[in-house]
Enzyme design. Structure first.
Site, PDB file in Angstrom:
ATOM      1  N   VAL A   5       7.210   8.379   3.054  1.00 46.69           N
ATOM      2  CA  VAL A   5       8.424   8.042   3.303  1.00 46.69           C
ATOM      3  C   VAL A   5       8.225   6.384   3.684  1.00 46.69           C
ATOM      4  CG1 VAL A   5       8.902   9.169   5.491  1.00 46.69           C
ATOM      5  CG2 VAL A   5      10.971   8.180   4.029  1.00 46.69           C
ATOM      6  N   ASP A   6       7.210   6.295   4.802  1.00 43.28           N
ATOM      7  CA  ASP A   6       7.103   5.110   5.513  1.00 43.28           C
ATOM      8  C   ASP A   6       6.622   4.104   4.302  1.00 43.28           C
ATOM      9  OD1 ASP A   6       7.501   6.410   7.786  1.00 43.28           O
ATOM     10  OD2 ASP A   6       5.569   6.675   8.196  1.00 43.28           O
ATOM     11  N   SER A   7       5.641   4.323   3.497  1.00 41.98           N
ATOM     12  CA  SER A   7       5.233   3.243   2.638  1.00 41.98           C
ATOM     13  C   SER A   7       6.249   2.854   1.549  1.00 41.98           C
ATOM     14  CB  SER A   7       3.944   3.365   2.284  1.00 41.98           C
ATOM     15  OG  SER A   7       3.941   4.731   1.450  1.00 41.98           O
ATOM     16  N   LEU A  10      -4.565   3.836  -3.336  1.00 43.05           N
ATOM     17  CA  LEU A  10      -6.009   3.942  -3.196  1.00 43.05           C
ATOM     18  C   LEU A  10      -6.404   5.378  -3.463  1.00 43.05           C
ATOM     19  CD1 LEU A  10      -7.040   1.856  -0.244  1.00 43.05           C
ATOM     20  CD2 LEU A  10      -7.125   1.306  -2.607  1.00 43.05           C
ATOM     21  N   CYS A  69     -11.517   4.618   8.020  1.00 44.60           N
ATOM     22  CA  CYS A  69     -11.163   4.339   6.772  1.00 44.60           C
ATOM     23  C   CYS A  69     -10.378   3.033   6.760  1.00 44.60           C
ATOM     24  CB  CYS A  69     -10.145   5.497   6.383  1.00 44.60           C
ATOM     25  SG  CYS A  69      -9.419   5.209   4.748  1.00 44.60           S
ATOM     26  N   CYS A 104      -7.228  13.822   5.371  1.00 44.16           N
ATOM     27  CA  CYS A 104      -6.864  13.886   4.111  1.00 44.16           C
ATOM     28  C   CYS A 104      -7.916  14.537   3.225  1.00 44.16           C
ATOM     29  CB  CYS A 104      -6.817  12.510   3.338  1.00 44.16           C
ATOM     30  SG  CYS A 104      -8.020  11.372   3.589  1.00 44.16           S
ATOM     31  N   ALA A 130       0.769  -1.135   0.189  1.00 42.27           N
ATOM     32  CA  ALA A 130       0.017  -0.004   0.063  1.00 42.27           C
ATOM     33  C   ALA A 130       0.775   1.224  -0.123  1.00 42.27           C
ATOM     34  CB  ALA A 130      -0.764  -0.020   1.256  1.00 42.27           C
ATOM     35  N   MET A 131       0.918   2.045  -1.178  1.00 44.09           N
ATOM     36  CA  MET A 131       1.860   2.871  -1.445  1.00 44.09           C
ATOM     37  C   MET A 131       1.189   4.503  -1.267  1.00 44.09           C
ATOM     38  SD  MET A 131       4.501   1.452  -4.214  1.00 44.09           S
ATOM     39  CE  MET A 131       5.833   2.557  -3.906  1.00 44.09           C
ATOM     40  N   SER A 132       1.407   4.989  -0.296  1.00 45.98           N
ATOM     41  CA  SER A 132       0.572   6.564  -0.037  1.00 45.98           C
ATOM     42  C   SER A 132       1.291   7.725  -0.624  1.00 45.98           C
ATOM     43  CB  SER A 132       0.309   6.657   1.642  1.00 45.98           C
ATOM     44  OG  SER A 132       1.726   6.951   2.247  1.00 45.98           O
ATOM     45  N   GLY A 133       2.847   7.430  -0.847  1.00 52.43           N
ATOM     46  CA  GLY A 133       3.440   8.340  -1.538  1.00 52.43           C
ATOM     47  C   GLY A 133       4.239   9.172  -0.462  1.00 52.43           C
TER      48      GLY A 133
END
Length: 372
Positions: free
Chosen positions: A17-19, A38, A113, A211, A12-15
């Protein structure tokens, strides 16, 4: 016994640094990876309406984040897909958030969410592309306990980044199919790993806001959202009353208040006044001094148990009643088929309906529910 899984993992890539670091770490471990993002909310949708900020750049889940996630996936050489879940997000997160706020409660959209959209949909999409598991950048740990035959959710090594409070609703199935690679690392260590992998966003700041609500101004968002939907703001005006029942003023709607609030009451008083209780049946907002904001009990419903299958007897736990709250000692016991009563050793300030109550046994998440 835990299931055996294939080597394909959907990240799951949120953009952030963590993901992004999770993807780099798992690539080093020779997993077959697919990046998934997503798309949950059109950031331009309410920009500039009803006093909402017109600036949409740099916000959580923005187009900038999508660009960053895609760029990291390309640099790592892994497939990447953007999944449009905006309709589901609005139906399962945004509208319930608005409905709860208008009813005088203070919901947590991030938990909504996670519980009802992110993990559910990510696992569905992961299986569709041949991945048995997902990986996220949450700071949490999970492991299988053979003695209890359960997957256990634990607080991370970096307790200052602990996100287990928002994950209390995860099911055993979801926990069994989720990797939390950052659970054993601190945030500075994660940024260093990102630098070692030459990730361009190693120094990207963390997003601190919800968000779909820039600046955290819930009232302006609700005004703008209802206006867009062509819905009138319901009339929930009423009286401001003291704990003894004395009417000390009037207000224009219960959605303007939250338990524990001090500013913006529209009252003059020789001592500070706080919101003690919101009654959505009568639209009365009860106010009092700071000592009256503390109580010793709460009730929570829509329960999810993690480290135990069910609560069959009273149990000593530490209970967390909001994200920044230091967990406090309490005794929990069932008070109905799907309701728990928590009694604190010491009174707690501003126990707020709509928030989550999450119960801990040491580092383990026992379970949690929604405060009523």
């Amino acid at each position: 016994m835990p299931e055996s899984f294939n080597n394909t993992v959907a990240v799951a890539m949120s953009g952030g640094v963590d993901s992004s670091t999770v993807a780099a770490m798992l690539k080093d471990e020779s997993y077959e990876l697919v990046g998934l993002t997503l798309q949950l909310w059109n950031q331009r949708r309410l920009a500039g309406k009803e006093g909402m900020p017109a600036e949409v750049q740099g916000r959580c889940c923005s187009i900038d984040d999508v660009y960053d996630a895609r760029r990291v996936a390309e640099s790592l050489g892994i497939p990447y897909y953007l999944l449009n879940e905006q309709d589901r997000f609005e139906a399962q997160v945004v509208r319930p958030f608005v409905r709860e706020y208008l009813a005088g409660r203070t919901p947590i959209p991030c938990s909504l969410c996670n519980n009802y959209l992110k993990f559910d949909q990510l696992l569905i999409r992961a299986r569709q592309i041949g991945a048995d598991r997902i990986a996220t950048g949450h700071y949490a740990r999970n492991e299988y306990d053979p003695e209890r035959n359960r997957w256990i959710l634990k607080r991370p090594a970096d307790t200052s980044k602990d996100q287990t409070y928002f994950l209390f609703g995860l099911t055993q199935e979801q926990l069994s199919r989720t990797l939390f690679p950052l659970g054993s690392y601190t945030k500075p260590e994660v940024r260093e790993i990102a630098r070692q992998h030459a990730l361009a966003l190693a120094t990207k700041p963390d997003s601190q806001e919800i968000c779909f609500i820039p600046g955290g101004d819930y009232k302006r968002f609700i005004d703008a959202y209802l206006d867009e939907q062509g819905e009138a703001m319901p009339d929930s005006s009423g009286e401001l009353v003291t704990t003894s029942g004395e009417v000390v003023g009037h207000h224009h709607g219960i959605h303007n208040f939250t338990v524990g609030q001090r500013k913006g009451l529209g009252l003059s008083s020789p001592t500070p006044l706080y919101v003690i209780q919101i009654d959505n049946a009568t639209n009365k907002v009860m106010v009092g001094d700071e000592s009256e904001t503390t109580i010793r009990t709460l009730r929570a419903r829509d329960l999810n148990w993690i480290s135990i299958a069910s609560l069959d007897a009273s149990m000593r736990v530490k209970a967390k009643i909001r994200h920044r709250h230091e967990p406090a000692w309490a005794t929990i016991a069932m008070a109905g088929p799907d309701e728990v009563l928590a009694t604190f050793d010491e009174p707690q300030r501003a126990i707020t309906p709509g928030q989550s109550a999450v119960f801990y046994d040491g580092d383990e998440v026992v379970g949690g529910g929604w405060i009523v």
